[in-house]
Design a protein around this motif. Structure first.
Motif, PDB file in Angstrom:
ATOM      1  N   VAL A 134       0.823  -1.201   0.000  1.00 50.71           N
ATOM      2  CA  VAL A 134       0.000   0.000   0.000  1.00 50.71           C
ATOM      3  C   VAL A 134       0.865   1.262   0.000  1.00 50.71           C
ATOM      4  O   VAL A 134       0.472   2.302  -0.520  1.00 50.71           O
ATOM      5  CB  VAL A 134      -0.974  -0.014   1.198  1.00 50.71           C
ATOM      6  N   TYR A 135       2.095   1.145   0.546  1.00 55.00           N
ATOM      7  CA  TYR A 135       2.954   2.335   0.585  1.00 55.00           C
ATOM      8  C   TYR A 135       3.325   2.830  -0.795  1.00 55.00           C
ATOM      9  O   TYR A 135       3.412   4.034  -1.020  1.00 55.00           O
ATOM     10  CB  TYR A 135       4.217   2.057   1.406  1.00 55.00           C
ATOM     11  N   VAL A 138       0.223   4.783  -1.918  1.00 53.17           N
ATOM     12  CA  VAL A 138      -0.059   5.990  -1.132  1.00 53.17           C
ATOM     13  C   VAL A 138       1.023   7.043  -1.356  1.00 53.17           C
ATOM     14  O   VAL A 138       0.734   8.217  -1.599  1.00 53.17           O
ATOM     15  CB  VAL A 138      -0.156   5.640   0.361  1.00 53.17           C
ATOM     16  N   LEU A 139       2.292   6.603  -1.307  1.00 54.85           N
ATOM     17  CA  LEU A 139       3.379   7.576  -1.462  1.00 54.85           C
ATOM     18  C   LEU A 139       3.419   8.124  -2.886  1.00 54.85           C
ATOM     19  O   LEU A 139       3.690   9.304  -3.085  1.00 54.85           O
ATOM     20  CB  LEU A 139       4.716   6.933  -1.095  1.00 54.85           C
ATOM     21  N   TRP A 142       0.682  10.722  -3.036  1.00 52.87           N
ATOM     22  CA  TRP A 142       0.984  11.971  -2.329  1.00 52.87           C
ATOM     23  C   TRP A 142       2.109  12.752  -2.996  1.00 52.87           C
ATOM     24  O   TRP A 142       2.010  13.954  -3.197  1.00 52.87           O
ATOM     25  CB  TRP A 142       1.370  11.677  -0.881  1.00 52.87           C
ATOM     26  N   LEU A 150      -3.442  12.086  -5.691  1.00 55.88           N
ATOM     27  CA  LEU A 150      -3.691  12.150  -4.252  1.00 55.88           C
ATOM     28  C   LEU A 150      -4.996  11.442  -3.913  1.00 55.88           C
ATOM     29  O   LEU A 150      -5.070  10.653  -2.963  1.00 55.88           O
ATOM     30  CB  LEU A 150      -3.741  13.608  -3.796  1.00 55.88           C
ATOM     31  N   ILE A 154      -5.457   8.247  -1.444  1.00 57.96           N
ATOM     32  CA  ILE A 154      -6.353   8.207  -0.281  1.00 57.96           C
ATOM     33  C   ILE A 154      -7.304   7.015  -0.383  1.00 57.96           C
ATOM     34  O   ILE A 154      -7.470   6.245   0.560  1.00 57.96           O
ATOM     35  CB  ILE A 154      -7.150   9.524  -0.199  1.00 57.96           C
ATOM     36  N   SER A 157      -5.476   3.734   0.286  1.00 63.16           N
ATOM     37  CA  SER A 157      -5.077   3.440   1.668  1.00 63.16           C
ATOM     38  C   SER A 157      -6.274   2.937   2.459  1.00 63.16           C
ATOM     39  O   SER A 157      -6.169   1.953   3.195  1.00 63.16           O
ATOM     40  CB  SER A 157      -4.450   4.662   2.328  1.00 63.16           C
ATOM     41  N   ALA A 158      -7.436   3.582   2.298  1.00 62.74           N
ATOM     42  CA  ALA A 158      -8.627   3.136   3.032  1.00 62.74           C
ATOM     43  C   ALA A 158      -9.041   1.742   2.577  1.00 62.74           C
ATOM     44  O   ALA A 158      -9.335   0.864   3.384  1.00 62.74           O
ATOM     45  CB  ALA A 158      -9.761   4.125   2.819  1.00 62.74           C
ATOM     46  N   ILE A 161      -6.466  -1.145   3.721  1.00 58.78           N
ATOM     47  CA  ILE A 161      -6.550  -1.462   5.162  1.00 58.78           C
ATOM     48  C   ILE A 161      -7.816  -2.248   5.437  1.00 58.78           C
ATOM     49  O   ILE A 161      -7.804  -3.254   6.147  1.00 58.78           O
ATOM     50  CB  ILE A 161      -6.533  -0.179   5.999  1.00 58.78           C
TER      51      ILE A 161
END
Lengths: 358, 161
Positions: A134-135, A138-139, A142, A150, A154, A157-158, A161
């Motif tokens: 996921v990193y 996400v990274l 961002w 972005l 977002i 990531s939701a 998880i």
């Protein structure tokens, strides 16, 4: 440094190299496979220019991406922007370190097992590395410094998880049945046949022809795992992080050239990982439905494993070709309100069944 | 060998921890937190606690920090080098020094002069037995505390109707 230590080291390094190369080639092949299958499902021909059946198309695409200019947006966070595709690839490859894909083979008097390392918490390792994936998303989202990536970051990531919980919970019943977190032990626990099924009465003998695979014991867990697995890989119909109709290209909108290719490869590697996990945990791994042919030795189990994995890869492609993308709120609702309670229920049910049978 | 690795990892953890509170970029801060947690996982590995190490990666790195990043992106996007200083440095210093003092004193008093031998790896089996027999009360207390936090968060986040 003794000789056995050196020999072990050489074997491990050779295994890492082989797994890395095979996976790289496999992923390139799967990209072609997906394009071809989707094309035929949509009554098109698909790639057919380079090599027989267009087999070399992905290679040509890879070359093209390698020579393209990598563009970094001026608003990007440079270090993180360069790091994100690397993290994606690393997490995807590392997950394979403890995935066994066959029995073992005798090379130069040295018994080599078909995996890089047989951790006694192998399943946990695969899940942990999967959670690192996921990193990358996400990274990337961002650090691109623009709004569509972005939003993709977002969302992802939701989503990841949420579905990770359902994914892990659905695997616990299997671990309870096998009594181990080692993937090799779990596969061994699935060898043989179910045997006579008492409650079926006169037709109970049919159990002697059904392999002792956990899919026949934990079918609900298997279905939950499959759904959550598709969501974990960010594949359609759960590809909300990319969602090209809403977010241009999602988290990798600003990526080009080889960095984009790395995200692409990581996604397909995850498809292979989830397929391999499904095979190892629910479909008996390399245990076939026919007796082992002694002539073929270690090749026969390996063939079974590869065939089963490819079935799941095909399933992934099939889902992509036929299902529309879920709406975001629906996706979260399915994850939290359906999959997690269902996984918990099955966990309790199988726990009770196990307690009752002791 | 173990001691050398421990020294390197500990130094890295301290460096990342310092950078975590001094960096001006929130997301970079989160990444330093990641390094600290990964370092802790390596320490667990050094103590042959394989299971705990990978659970650390799965839960803290794979979920907690991701949730943190999610919160940051949702509320503070686009995140740049913003001045997000709440001007409470002295208070923060006192609190963190106090926590450090208390925990290190407890650890010192409990394990002073003890040598722990790691003969065989900590298996999931021994860990599970320990949690659900010897340490079942602390385990249950922690569960209740987490549940209370969960309910509290839902109550706080819920809009008045």
């Amino acid at each position: 440094m003794s000789m056995t230590f050196l020999a072990d080291l050489v074997v491990i390094l050779a295994k890492i190299l082989i797994v890395f190369l095979v996976l790289s080639v496999l992923v390139i092949f799967i990209v072609w496979f997906e394009r071809k299958v989707v094309a035929h499902m949509q009554s098109r021909l698909g790639p057919n220019r380079w090599g027989p059946f267009g087999l070399l198309t992905s290679v040509a695409d890879g070359m093209k991406l390698m020579f393209k200019e990598p563009i970094t947006p001026i608003t990007a966070d440079h270090v993180t922007f360069a790091l994100a595709p690397g993290i994606s690839m690393l997490a995807a490859f590392l997950a394979f370190a403890s995935i066994p894909f066959g029995t073992s083979v005798l090379i130069f008097g040295h018994r080599a097992t078909f995996e890089i390392a047989d951790l006694n918490v192998g399943l946990l390792w695969v899940l942990a590395m999967g959670s690192l994936a996921v990193y990358g998303v996400v990274l990337a989202g961002w650090s691109s410094g623009s709004k569509y990536p972005l939003l993709g970051g977002i969302r992802s990531s939701a989503q990841m998880i949420s579905y990770e919980i359902a994914l892990s919970l659905s695997l616990i019943p299997v671990v309870m049945s096998a009594g181990s977190l080692s993937l090799r032990t779990i596969v061994h626990a699935q060898s043989g046949v179910i045997g006579s099924i008492g409650w079926l009465g006169p037709v109970g003998g049919v159990g002697k022809f059904i392999p002792h695979w956990y899919i026949f014991y934990h079918l609900p867990a298997f279905l939950i795992f499959l759904l959550a697995g598709v969501a974990e890989t960010n594949r359609p119909p759960f590809d909300l992080a990319e969602a090209d109709t809403e977010l241009v290209g999602g988290y990798h909108t600003e990526y080009s050239g080889i960095k984009f290719a790395m995200f692409f490869l990581a996604e397909y590697l995850h498809v292979v990982t989830i397929s391999a996990l499904a095979v190892l945990l629910f479909l008996g791994g390399w245990n076939g439905v026919t007796p082992n042919l002694p002539v073929l030795g270690w090749i026969w189990p390996l063939l079974w494993f590869v065939a089963k994995v490819f079935f799941f890869v095909f399933l992934f492609v099939w889902l992509r070709a036929t299902l529309p993308r879920l709406r975001y709120d629906k996706l979260m609702a399915v994850g939290w309100r359906v999959l997690i309670p269902a996984a918990l229920t099955w966990l309790v049910v199988s726990g009770l069944a196990m307690a009752g049978s002791v | 060998m173990q001691q050398v690795v421990f020294g390197i990892v500990a130094a890295l953890i301290v460096f990342a921890a310092v950078r975590l509170v001094t960096t001006r970029n929130l997301v970079h801060g989160a990444l330093y937190l990641l390094a600290v947690l990964a370092g802790a996982a390596i320490l667990f590995l050094l103590f042959l606690a394989e299971f705990v190490a990978w659970v650390q990666v799965l839960v803290y790195i794979g979920a907690v920090v991701v949730l943190l990043l999610f919160g940051l992106m949702l509320t503070r996007a686009p995140i740049g080098n913003m001045a997000l200083d709440s001007q409470t440095r002295p208070l923060a210093a006192v609190v963190s020094l106090a926590i450090f003092g208390i925990t290190s004193t407890i650890v010192w008093k409990t394990f002073k002069g003890q040598t722990v031998h790691f003969s065989k790896p900590n298996t999931v089996d021994t860990l599970g037995r320990a949690i659900f027999s010897q340490y079942v009360l602390p385990f249950e207390i922690v569960s209740v505390v987490l549940l209370a936090a969960l309910v509290g968060a839902v109550v706080l986040a819920r809009k008045e109707e």
